[in-house]
Design a protein around this motif. Structure first.
Motif, short mmCIF file in Angstrom:
data_model
loop_
_atom_site.label_atom_id
_atom_site.label_comp_id
_atom_site.label_asym_id
_atom_site.label_seq_id
_atom_site.Cartn_x
_atom_site.Cartn_y
_atom_site.Cartn_z
N LEU A 1 12.92 -2.74 -3.01
CA LEU A 1 12.71 -2.58 -4.44
C LEU A 1 11.72 -1.45 -4.74
CD1 LEU A 1 12.32 -6.34 -5.44
CD2 LEU A 1 14.37 -4.93 -5.56
N ASP A 2 11.98 -0.71 -5.82
CA ASP A 2 10.99 0.27 -6.25
C ASP A 2 9.88 -0.46 -6.99
OD1 ASP A 2 11.77 -0.20 -8.94
OD2 ASP A 2 13.10 1.53 -8.96
N ARG A 3 8.84 0.25 -7.39
CA ARG A 3 7.65 -0.37 -7.99
C ARG A 3 8.00 -1.18 -9.24
NH1 ARG A 3 3.77 3.86 -8.47
NH2 ARG A 3 3.36 3.38 -6.31
N THR A 4 8.85 -0.64 -10.11
CA THR A 4 9.21 -1.33 -11.35
C THR A 4 9.98 -2.62 -11.05
OG1 THR A 4 9.29 0.77 -12.52
CG2 THR A 4 10.43 -1.10 -13.55
N ALA A 5 10.95 -2.55 -10.17
CA ALA A 5 11.74 -3.73 -9.81
C ALA A 5 10.88 -4.77 -9.08
CB ALA A 5 12.93 -3.33 -8.95
N LEU A 6 9.95 -4.30 -8.25
CA LEU A 6 9.07 -5.22 -7.53
C LEU A 6 8.16 -5.97 -8.50
CD1 LEU A 6 8.23 -6.23 -4.72
CD2 LEU A 6 6.57 -4.36 -4.65
N ARG A 7 7.60 -5.25 -9.47
CA ARG A 7 6.75 -5.91 -10.47
C ARG A 7 7.56 -6.93 -11.28
NH1 ARG A 7 1.78 -3.51 -11.24
NH2 ARG A 7 1.62 -4.13 -13.42
N ALA A 8 8.78 -6.60 -11.62
CA ALA A 8 9.64 -7.54 -12.36
C ALA A 8 9.95 -8.77 -11.51
CB ALA A 8 10.93 -6.85 -12.80
N LEU B 1 -1.92 -10.01 -5.56
CA LEU B 1 -1.22 -9.09 -4.68
C LEU B 1 -1.22 -7.71 -5.31
CD1 LEU B 1 1.72 -8.67 -6.23
CD2 LEU B 1 2.14 -10.89 -5.24
N ALA B 2 -0.86 -6.72 -4.53
CA ALA B 2 -0.67 -5.36 -5.05
C ALA B 2 0.83 -5.12 -5.07
CB ALA B 2 -1.36 -4.34 -4.16
N ALA B 3 1.41 -5.03 -6.26
CA ALA B 3 2.85 -4.87 -6.40
C ALA B 3 3.22 -3.39 -6.30
CB ALA B 3 3.32 -5.46 -7.72
N SER B 4 3.03 -2.86 -5.12
CA SER B 4 3.33 -1.45 -4.87
C SER B 4 3.92 -1.34 -3.47
CB SER B 4 2.05 -0.62 -4.97
OG SER B 4 2.34 0.73 -4.77
N PRO B 5 5.21 -1.01 -3.40
CA PRO B 5 5.82 -0.91 -2.07
C PRO B 5 5.30 0.32 -1.33
CG PRO B 5 7.35 -0.18 -3.76
CD PRO B 5 6.12 -0.69 -4.47
N PRO B 6 5.31 0.29 0.00
CA PRO B 6 4.91 1.47 0.76
C PRO B 6 5.82 2.65 0.41
CG PRO B 6 5.17 -0.43 2.21
CD PRO B 6 5.69 -0.82 0.86
N PRO B 7 5.28 3.88 0.44
CA PRO B 7 6.12 5.05 0.14
C PRO B 7 7.32 5.13 1.07
CG PRO B 7 3.81 5.67 0.38
CD PRO B 7 3.92 4.24 0.79
N ALA B 8 8.45 5.47 0.51
CA ALA B 8 9.70 5.66 1.26
C ALA B 8 10.18 4.41 1.98
CB ALA B 8 9.57 6.83 2.23
N ALA B 9 9.68 3.24 1.60
CA ALA B 9 10.15 2.01 2.23
C ALA B 9 11.45 1.56 1.58
CB ALA B 9 9.11 0.90 2.07
N PRO B 10 12.38 1.04 2.38
CA PRO B 10 13.61 0.53 1.78
C PRO B 10 13.29 -0.74 0.98
CG PRO B 10 13.55 0.02 4.11
CD PRO B 10 12.35 0.87 3.81
N ILE C 1 -1.81 -12.20 -1.23
CA ILE C 1 -0.60 -12.01 -0.44
C ILE C 1 -0.63 -10.58 0.08
CG2 ILE C 1 1.91 -11.89 -0.48
CD1 ILE C 1 1.83 -14.09 -2.62
N CYS C 2 -0.64 -10.45 1.39
CA CYS C 2 -0.74 -9.13 2.02
C CYS C 2 0.63 -8.47 2.15
CB CYS C 2 -1.36 -9.24 3.41
SG CYS C 2 -2.97 -10.02 3.39
N ARG C 3 1.62 -9.27 2.55
CA ARG C 3 2.96 -8.70 2.70
C ARG C 3 3.99 -9.82 2.78
NH1 ARG C 3 0.57 -7.29 7.57
NH2 ARG C 3 0.28 -5.23 6.74
N ILE C 4 5.17 -9.46 2.35
CA ILE C 4 6.36 -10.29 2.54
C ILE C 4 7.39 -9.33 3.13
CG2 ILE C 4 8.19 -11.64 1.47
CD1 ILE C 4 6.19 -12.39 -0.74
N THR C 5 7.88 -9.64 4.32
CA THR C 5 8.83 -8.75 4.97
C THR C 5 10.13 -9.48 5.28
OG1 THR C 5 7.83 -9.23 7.12
CG2 THR C 5 7.07 -7.26 6.00
N VAL C 6 11.22 -8.78 5.04
CA VAL C 6 12.56 -9.28 5.37
C VAL C 6 13.30 -8.09 5.98
CG1 VAL C 6 14.71 -10.27 4.51
CG2 VAL C 6 12.53 -10.90 3.43
#
Length: 150
Positions: A104-111, A93-102, A60-65
């Motif tokens: 979830l943060d990394r921890t919430a995204l992984r959860a 997938l890589a559960a790491s949001p782009p820097p400064a992106a609105p 999964i490359c990206r999911i955008t909303v």
């Protein structure tokens, strides 16, 4: 990108359109292999999009909303569509949001991904990697060991 649309669900009832009983279909776009794209539509807009690449492990490359459409479960709906499309394949997938992106943060995204069956599977060059193994009882085309990067 020329694409053919295929509806993959009967629809998702958008909370703002509930009075009109408007259903929002999840659409799988036919694209050039190995790319896969799913979109969620209102009558006038694309409100969410998921992109994946096929391979030994589907990635999964990206999911955008868009910000104005967040908080309605659209990303979860698209993630379920991707996972339903690949029940017998490991999905990564890589559960790491782009820097400064609105969002979830990394921890919430992984959860959030963990709630959808993903487990941490870090590599030296990909420390944020998570994998969702094939569904129980599925018949994988490739051995689990080779999919898991072993």
């Amino acid at each position: 990108m020329a694409a053919t649309k295929h509806t993959v669900s009967d629809g998702y009832e958008h909370p703002h359109y509930r009075r009109r009983r408007t259903m929002m279909p999840v659409v799988h776009l036919t694209t050039s292999y190995p790319e896969y794209v799913w979109e969620l539509h209102t009558p006038t807009d694309v409100v969410a999009r998921a992109e994946a690449l096929d391979g030994e492990i589907v990635r999964i490359c990206r999911i955008t909303v868009p910000l104005c459409h967040r908080g309605h479960g659209y990303a979860s709906l698209l993630l379920r569509a991707v996972l339903d499309h690949f029940p017998d394949v490991t999905v990564g997938l890589a559960a790491s949001p782009p820097p400064a992106a609105p969002g979830l943060d990394r921890t919430a995204l992984r959860a959030w991904y963990a709630r959808h069956g993903f487990v941490p599977a870090p590599l030296r060059n990909d420390p944020h990697r998570m994998l969702r193994p094939p569904a129980p009882g599925s018949s994988p085309a490739v051995s689990d060991a080779s999919r898991m990067g072993s």
